[in-house]
Motif scaffolding. Sequence first.
Motif, PDB file in Angstrom:
ATOM      1  N   ILE A  62      81.758  51.612 -17.251  1.00  0.00           N
ATOM      2  CA  ILE A  62      82.894  50.923 -16.642  1.00  0.00           C
ATOM      3  C   ILE A  62      83.992  51.954 -16.450  1.00  0.00           C
ATOM      4  CG2 ILE A  62      82.382  48.622 -17.560  1.00  0.00           C
ATOM      5  CD1 ILE A  62      84.516  49.138 -19.710  1.00  0.00           C
ATOM      6  N   PHE A  63      84.929  51.658 -15.571  1.00  0.00           N
ATOM      7  CA  PHE A  63      86.015  52.581 -15.283  1.00  0.00           C
ATOM      8  C   PHE A  63      87.337  51.928 -15.618  1.00  0.00           C
ATOM      9  CE2 PHE A  63      82.465  53.970 -12.787  1.00  0.00           C
ATOM     10  CZ  PHE A  63      82.482  55.340 -12.975  1.00  0.00           C
ATOM     11  N   ASP A  64      88.092  52.583 -16.500  1.00  0.00           N
ATOM     12  CA  ASP A  64      89.428  52.145 -16.889  1.00  0.00           C
ATOM     13  C   ASP A  64      90.403  52.853 -15.956  1.00  0.00           C
ATOM     14  OD1 ASP A  64      91.511  51.028 -18.338  1.00  0.00           O
ATOM     15  OD2 ASP A  64      91.476  52.611 -19.863  1.00  0.00           O
ATOM     16  N   LYS A  65      91.198  52.079 -15.216  1.00  0.00           N
ATOM     17  CA  LYS A  65      92.091  52.682 -14.223  1.00  0.00           C
ATOM     18  C   LYS A  65      93.541  52.342 -14.504  1.00  0.00           C
ATOM     19  CE  LYS A  65      88.667  52.599 -10.570  1.00  0.00           C
ATOM     20  NZ  LYS A  65      88.365  52.205  -9.200  1.00  0.00           N
ATOM     21  N   HIS A  66      94.390  53.346 -14.267  1.00  0.00           N
ATOM     22  CA  HIS A  66      95.836  53.179 -14.365  1.00  0.00           C
ATOM     23  C   HIS A  66      96.441  53.752 -13.092  1.00  0.00           C
ATOM     24  CE1 HIS A  66      94.457  53.247 -18.563  1.00  0.00           C
ATOM     25  NE2 HIS A  66      95.347  52.288 -18.699  1.00  0.00           N
ATOM     26  N   LYS A  67      97.390  53.045 -12.523  1.00  0.00           N
ATOM     27  CA  LYS A  67      97.927  53.449 -11.227  1.00  0.00           C
ATOM     28  C   LYS A  67      99.448  53.437 -11.253  1.00  0.00           C
ATOM     29  CE  LYS A  67      95.783  52.186  -7.592  1.00  0.00           C
ATOM     30  NZ  LYS A  67      95.190  51.657  -6.369  1.00  0.00           N
ATOM     31  N   ILE A  68     100.030  54.421 -10.578  1.00  0.00           N
ATOM     32  CA  ILE A  68     101.475  54.399 -10.331  1.00  0.00           C
ATOM     33  C   ILE A  68     101.697  54.520  -8.827  1.00  0.00           C
ATOM     34  CG2 ILE A  68     102.078  55.388 -12.564  1.00  0.00           C
ATOM     35  CD1 ILE A  68     102.803  57.968 -11.072  1.00  0.00           C
ATOM     36  N   TYR A  69     102.796  53.972  -8.382  1.00  0.00           N
ATOM     37  CA  TYR A  69     103.192  54.049  -6.984  1.00  0.00           C
ATOM     38  C   TYR A  69     104.389  54.971  -6.887  1.00  0.00           C
ATOM     39  CZ  TYR A  69     100.228  49.984  -6.306  1.00  0.00           C
ATOM     40  OH  TYR A  69      99.157  49.137  -6.260  1.00  0.00           O
ATOM     41  N   LEU A  70     104.342  55.882  -5.959  1.00  0.00           N
ATOM     42  CA  LEU A  70     105.436  56.824  -5.766  1.00  0.00           C
ATOM     43  C   LEU A  70     105.901  56.711  -4.323  1.00  0.00           C
ATOM     44  CD1 LEU A  70     107.064  59.126  -7.093  1.00  0.00           C
ATOM     45  CD2 LEU A  70     105.317  60.695  -6.261  1.00  0.00           C
ATOM     46  N   TYR A  71     107.176  56.402  -4.146  1.00  0.00           N
ATOM     47  CA  TYR A  71     107.723  56.155  -2.818  1.00  0.00           C
ATOM     48  C   TYR A  71     108.381  57.409  -2.269  1.00  0.00           C
ATOM     49  CZ  TYR A  71     106.537  51.602  -4.438  1.00  0.00           C
ATOM     50  OH  TYR A  71     105.827  50.550  -4.947  1.00  0.00           O
ATOM     51  N   LYS A  72     108.389  57.520  -0.949  1.00  0.00           N
ATOM     52  CA  LYS A  72     108.793  58.746  -0.271  1.00  0.00           C
ATOM     53  C   LYS A  72     110.158  59.258  -0.721  1.00  0.00           C
ATOM     54  CE  LYS A  72     110.680  56.361   3.712  1.00  0.00           C
ATOM     55  NZ  LYS A  72     110.530  56.029   5.105  1.00  0.00           N
ATOM     56  N   GLU A  73     111.079  58.373  -1.026  1.00  0.00           N
ATOM     57  CA  GLU A  73     112.409  58.819  -1.440  1.00  0.00           C
ATOM     58  C   GLU A  73     112.389  59.483  -2.817  1.00  0.00           C
ATOM     59  OE1 GLU A  73     112.338  54.292  -2.279  1.00  0.00           O
ATOM     60  OE2 GLU A  73     111.623  55.623  -0.694  1.00  0.00           O
ATOM     61  N   ASP A  74     111.275  59.347  -3.543  1.00  0.00           N
ATOM     62  CA  ASP A  74     111.160  59.929  -4.879  1.00  0.00           C
ATOM     63  C   ASP A  74     110.249  61.148  -4.939  1.00  0.00           C
ATOM     64  OD1 ASP A  74     112.780  57.830  -5.811  1.00  0.00           O
ATOM     65  OD2 ASP A  74     111.028  56.554  -6.149  1.00  0.00           O
ATOM     66  N   GLU A  80     109.668  67.905  -8.721  1.00  0.00           N
ATOM     67  CA  GLU A  80     110.547  68.769  -9.506  1.00  0.00           C
ATOM     68  C   GLU A  80     110.380  68.496 -11.002  1.00  0.00           C
ATOM     69  OE1 GLU A  80     115.312  69.061 -10.327  1.00  0.00           O
ATOM     70  OE2 GLU A  80     114.671  68.667  -8.262  1.00  0.00           O
ATOM     71  N   GLY A  81     110.373  67.238 -11.385  1.00  0.00           N
ATOM     72  CA  GLY A  81     110.199  66.887 -12.797  1.00  0.00           C
ATOM     73  C   GLY A  81     108.830  67.288 -13.315  1.00  0.00           C
ATOM     74  N   PHE A  82     107.810  67.099 -12.498  1.00  0.00           N
ATOM     75  CA  PHE A  82     106.458  67.474 -12.904  1.00  0.00           C
ATOM     76  C   PHE A  82     106.365  68.978 -13.130  1.00  0.00           C
ATOM     77  CE2 PHE A  82     102.101  68.744 -12.246  1.00  0.00           C
ATOM     78  CZ  PHE A  82     101.425  67.853 -13.047  1.00  0.00           C
ATOM     79  N   ARG A  83     106.874  69.761 -12.174  1.00  0.00           N
ATOM     80  CA  ARG A  83     106.862  71.226 -12.321  1.00  0.00           C
ATOM     81  C   ARG A  83     107.618  71.655 -13.577  1.00  0.00           C
ATOM     82  NH1 ARG A  83     108.621  71.400  -6.967  1.00  0.00           N
ATOM     83  NH2 ARG A  83     106.839  71.256  -5.600  1.00  0.00           N
TER      84      ARG A  83
END
Length: 112
Positions: A62-74, A80-83
């Motif tokens: 089975i596959f356990d999935k987690h998702k986030i949505y990132l909008y163009k303004e972000d 920058e935060g990830f880097r």
Amino acid sequence: MAENFDRNRDFDSDGGGEEVYSRPVRAGRRTYFFDVKATRNDDYYLTITESRKKLAKDGSPIFDKHKIYLYKEDFDKFAEGFREVVDYVKRHKPEFFEEQASGAVDDEFEKL
């Protein structure tokens, strides 16, 4: 900004818009999917999905999935935060990156 973007109205019934581009990144038992999607108004947004393969009680995968949505303004602030946090780990725990294939992390995330 996203004045033409209604997050509730513009998603398809399954919770996502039209897929425009997809890039899977396999990382051991996990796969990350970076998907560019379009709303009905042709605004783009990004979904990042972590998928982990697990075994059900009966032994089937089975596959356990987690998702986030990132909008163009972000996009820029997210990148920058990830880097910044990856650079922090590189400075404080360089041995984590020496164990990986040369440049693998930089190659994948330099594109952000």
